[in-house]
Design a protein around this motif. Structure first.
Motif, PDB file in Angstrom:
ATOM      1  N   PHE A  60      -1.793 -10.792   0.149  1.00  0.00           N
ATOM      2  CA  PHE A  60      -0.640  -9.815   0.540  1.00  0.00           C
ATOM      3  C   PHE A  60       0.664 -10.146   0.559  1.00  0.00           C
ATOM      4  N   GLN A  63       1.916 -11.653  -2.722  1.00  0.00           N
ATOM      5  CA  GLN A  63       2.251 -10.448  -3.657  1.00  0.00           C
ATOM      6  C   GLN A  63       3.472  -9.763  -3.215  1.00  0.00           C
ATOM      7  N   HIS A  64       3.632  -9.524  -2.100  1.00  0.00           N
ATOM      8  CA  HIS A  64       4.898  -8.687  -1.527  1.00  0.00           C
ATOM      9  C   HIS A  64       6.032  -9.542  -1.534  1.00  0.00           C
ATOM     10  N   SER A  93       1.200  -3.256  -4.056  1.00  0.00           N
ATOM     11  CA  SER A  93       1.190  -3.703  -2.515  1.00  0.00           C
ATOM     12  C   SER A  93       0.217  -2.588  -1.997  1.00  0.00           C
ATOM     13  N   VAL A  96      -3.528  -4.069  -2.885  1.00  0.00           N
ATOM     14  CA  VAL A  96      -3.847  -5.280  -2.079  1.00  0.00           C
ATOM     15  C   VAL A  96      -4.083  -4.893  -0.788  1.00  0.00           C
ATOM     16  N   LEU A  97      -3.270  -4.036  -0.360  1.00  0.00           N
ATOM     17  CA  LEU A  97      -3.680  -3.476   1.237  1.00  0.00           C
ATOM     18  C   LEU A  97      -4.857  -2.880   1.451  1.00  0.00           C
ATOM     19  N   LEU A 100      -7.699  -5.611   1.376  1.00  0.00           N
ATOM     20  CA  LEU A 100      -7.653  -6.121   2.551  1.00  0.00           C
ATOM     21  C   LEU A 100      -8.516  -5.350   3.611  1.00  0.00           C
ATOM     22  N   ASN A 203       0.547 -11.842  10.404  1.00  0.00           N
ATOM     23  CA  ASN A 203       1.661 -11.000  10.031  1.00  0.00           C
ATOM     24  C   ASN A 203       2.832 -11.296  10.627  1.00  0.00           C
TER      25      ASN A 203
END
Length: 251
Positions: A60, A63-64, A93, A96-97, A100, A203
């Motif tokens: 993530f 990519q982000h 995004s 991918v989230l 996750l 994060n």
């Protein structure tokens, strides 16, 4: 007309997927309603869980951040219409989230647990964080941030105008209130497990690193205007005490 319609439809699909992923994130981080959350899911040994969870968060983060850089935007402009670029970023995004959320491995060992007034205070701060993050997108331009403004402009055949530099409401207190909101939502919990702690730490590290790149891009785009703003307003922590910095004060 067909291409304009497809651009608008693409933006609406991307925004819908973002909305679903954001709503699921509320339940995922807070362990509410959703069938699989940060502390609820298929059991796994700690080593496997740490490796898988870190890989998911790294995917993530990469990519982000990569897709947000000006160099990538210039490269992608050769493949995508300008009105589709932001929607593509939002779409990927969100996917991918969701990946996750789907593949997350809980580590349910409890680090701390509170109850009573302290628990309710932490829950309140948690929801305040989500509110700050969401509200802050509307303080600038929510629909531009998620690609709808660009798609509507394309539908109307209008030129996509650039964004001016503005500092409304919470942006007068901290430079990145969206990220502040996320940090509050991630850390404020009445029950901190090992998996939740891993999520919050990873994060937080990503946010602190990513903001350095974003600040560099903002300085490149807005120059002295942003540098002066940067000197006056703190990045994440509101300045509660002490005198306000002047325009010429060092960082």
């Amino acid at each position: 007309m067909v291409s304009r319609f497809l651009i608008l439809l693409y933006a609406l699909v991307s925004y819908t997927l973002f909305t679903l992923s954001f709503l699921y994130a509320l339940g995922f981080v807070g362990n509410y309603v959703v069938p699989k959350s940060i502390d609820v899911g298929n059991p796994a040994n700690a080593s496997e869980a740490i490796v898988v969870d870190l890989l998911l968060m790294s995917l993530f983060a990469i990519q982000h951040s990569v897709m947000a850089r000006p160099g990538f935007k210039r490269w992608s402009a050769r493949l995508l219409a300008p009105a589709c670029q932001r929607s593509t970023y939002v779409l990927l995004s969100s996917l991918v989230l969701l990946l996750l959320f789907w593949q997350w491995r809980p580590i349910p060992t409890v680090i701390w647990q509170t109850d009573g007034l302290v628990a309710w205070l932490l829950i309140s701060v948690h929801w305040l964080g989500w509110l700050i993050a969401f509200a802050s997108t509307h303080m600038i331009d929510h629909f531009d941030l998620f690609g709808l403004r660009q798609a509507v402009a394309a539908w109307r055949g209008a030129k996509i105008s650039g964004q001016s530099f503005r500092t409304p409401l919470l942006y007068k207190i901290v430079r990145h209130p969206i990220m502040l909101g996320f940090l509050l939502a991630f850390w404020a919990t009445p029950e901190m497990t090992s998996g939740h702690l891993l999520f919050a730490l990873a994060n937080t590290a990503y946010i602190l690193v990513a903001l350095q790149f974003e600040e560099r891009d903002l300085i490149a785009e807005f120059g002295a205007t942003y540098q002066n703003y940067r000197r006056r307003v703190p990045m994440l922590l509101p300045r509660l005490f002490g005198r306000r910095q002047t325009e010429s004060a060092p960082r």
